[in-house]
Design a protein around this motif. Structure first.
Motif, PDB file in Angstrom:
ATOM      1  N   ARG A 190       0.840  -1.212   0.000  1.00 46.86           N
ATOM      2  CA  ARG A 190       0.000   0.000   0.000  1.00 46.86           C
ATOM      3  C   ARG A 190       0.871   1.256   0.000  1.00 46.86           C
ATOM      4  O   ARG A 190       0.546   2.247  -0.643  1.00 46.86           O
ATOM      5  CB  ARG A 190      -0.949  -0.028   1.194  1.00 46.86           C
ATOM      6  N   TRP A 191       1.976   1.203   0.730  1.00 44.18           N
ATOM      7  CA  TRP A 191       2.915   2.319   0.705  1.00 44.18           C
ATOM      8  C   TRP A 191       3.497   2.496  -0.699  1.00 44.18           C
ATOM      9  O   TRP A 191       3.596   3.625  -1.201  1.00 44.18           O
ATOM     10  CB  TRP A 191       4.040   2.109   1.706  1.00 44.18           C
ATOM     11  N   CYS A 194       0.864   4.143  -2.843  1.00 41.13           N
ATOM     12  CA  CYS A 194       0.639   5.549  -2.515  1.00 41.13           C
ATOM     13  C   CYS A 194       1.803   6.423  -2.956  1.00 41.13           C
ATOM     14  O   CYS A 194       1.603   7.536  -3.469  1.00 41.13           O
ATOM     15  CB  CYS A 194       0.408   5.703  -1.015  1.00 41.13           C
ATOM     16  N   MET A 198      -0.419   8.408  -5.460  1.00 42.82           N
ATOM     17  CA  MET A 198      -1.238   9.237  -4.574  1.00 42.82           C
ATOM     18  C   MET A 198      -1.847  10.436  -5.304  1.00 42.82           C
ATOM     19  O   MET A 198      -3.030  10.770  -5.111  1.00 42.82           O
ATOM     20  CB  MET A 198      -0.404   9.726  -3.396  1.00 42.82           C
ATOM     21  N   ARG A 204      -9.551   8.063  -0.756  1.00 37.11           N
ATOM     22  CA  ARG A 204      -8.815   6.983  -0.102  1.00 37.11           C
ATOM     23  C   ARG A 204      -9.568   5.666  -0.286  1.00 37.11           C
ATOM     24  O   ARG A 204     -10.741   5.557   0.067  1.00 37.11           O
ATOM     25  CB  ARG A 204      -8.654   7.278   1.391  1.00 37.11           C
ATOM     26  N   MET A 213      -2.228   4.271   7.247  1.00 30.21           N
ATOM     27  CA  MET A 213      -2.731   4.751   5.968  1.00 30.21           C
ATOM     28  C   MET A 213      -3.624   5.972   6.153  1.00 30.21           C
ATOM     29  O   MET A 213      -3.574   6.936   5.378  1.00 30.21           O
ATOM     30  CB  MET A 213      -3.490   3.635   5.249  1.00 30.21           C
ATOM     31  N   PHE A 217      -2.958   9.653   4.391  1.00 28.89           N
ATOM     32  CA  PHE A 217      -3.933  10.357   3.557  1.00 28.89           C
ATOM     33  C   PHE A 217      -4.337  11.698   4.175  1.00 28.89           C
ATOM     34  O   PHE A 217      -4.581  12.670   3.461  1.00 28.89           O
ATOM     35  CB  PHE A 217      -5.154   9.477   3.314  1.00 28.89           C
TER      36      PHE A 217
END
Length: 310
Positions: A190-191, A194, A198, A204, A213, A217
């Motif tokens: 997920r990092w 993003c 992003m 989100r 997370m 965000f």
């Protein structure tokens, strides 16, 4: 399932979140002391061998040792409560010999440390963490099919015994990360997502609901900016969009020309000439846009003298 979350389909939109794939925006977000906690979380994800509880920001300026650049500026530099120093570099465009550049960044603080009188050459353990939006060349190994981080350090070749903690380099190859929202199943990925996407998200994703997370965000919301900052951001991203479009056009054109020559002169020779032409043509186009020679040098790897001569 992505619960209706969509990604903006045009290249460089101004959406609800800051585009942290850009080095300037990355520094603006993670370099603010108010956002220190988010940076700590990011480092704990990227450096599994150490546990960071606190850090202090250091000056990113270091003394250079070249005629062209007597001072070098890193994107971020900080000292961890573990005793480690961390240098963070974000590189959007592919650069020739980037691995060597990371080694160069690792050595500059060491030279400063020794010149300042480090006791008996007792060197600070140090990490260089490079978030790169392209792919590095690796040996043919299935390990790299689904692994996007690589770790390098000073070790004995046969036994793997560590020589020193003074240089550790981590590459995070965001350019190779192609997973969709639906296929991501852990916070590390997920990092990655993003850091890469992003700026193109409209909201989100529901799956990105862990506290770290949510904190990320919350930190990158454009609405958190002042009215003046929003205008500056929009102006910057518009300029950056033009630069990237020029870069991509130059890369595609130069690659095509390089491949055409390669058919006549040999595949390997053509690839090498294509790389050089890509850098020169990209630099020429960026210079025509009025981009400073320092930024062009950083983006293309060409020297200041080469760029001024174009």
């Amino acid at each position: 399932m992505n619960n209706g979350i969509s990604i903006l389909n045009h290249s460089f939109p101004i959406g609800p979140f800051l585009d942290i794939s850009d080095d300037i925006i990355f520094k603006r977000v993670f370099g603010r002391r108010a956002n220190k906690g988010v940076l700590i979380t990011l480092l704990n994800r990227m450096l599994p061998d150490i546990r960071v509880s606190d850090l202090e920001y250091l000056s990113p300026e270091t003394t250079g040792f070249s005629r062209e650049n007597r001072n070098s500026r890193m994107d971020l530099r900080c000292r961890l409560d573990t005793g480690h120093e961390v240098i963070i570099e974000v590189q959007v465009r592919d650069q020739h010999d980037f691995k060597d550049r990371a080694v160069y960044y690792a050595t500059l603080p060491i030279l400063e440390e020794v010149e300042a009188g480090a006791e008996l050459y007792h060197l600070t353990p140090r990490y260089v963490v490079a978030f790169i939006h392209f792919a590095l060349e690796h040996e043919d190994n299935p390990h790299w099919l689904d692994e996007y981080r690589s770790f390098y350090s000073l070790r004995e070749k046969t036994t793997g015994e560590k020589l020193s903690e003074a240089i550790n380099i981590v590459f995070v190859e965001l350019g190779r990360f192609k997973k969709s929202l639906q296929s991501i199943d852990n916070d590390l990925e997920r990092w990655y997502f993003c850091l890469k996407e992003m700026g193109r998200l409209e909201s989100r994703p529901e799956e990105f609901s862990t506290q770290e997370m949510r904190d990320l965000f919350e930190t990158v919301q454009i609405e958190s900016l002042s009215k003046a900052e929003k205008k500056d951001y929009a102006r910057y991203m518009t300029t950056e969009r033009d630069i990237r479009n020029q870069w991509n056009f130059a890369m595609e054109k130069a690659t095509a020309e390089g491949l055409e020559k390669g058919l006549a002169q040999g595949r390997e020779e053509g690839r090498e000439e294509g790389r050089e032409e890509e850098r020169v043509n990209a630099a020429r186009n960026l210079k025509a846009l009025g981009v400073s020679v320092e930024i062009i040098s950083k983006a293309t790897g060409l020297s200041l003298e080469q760029i001024k001569a174009l």
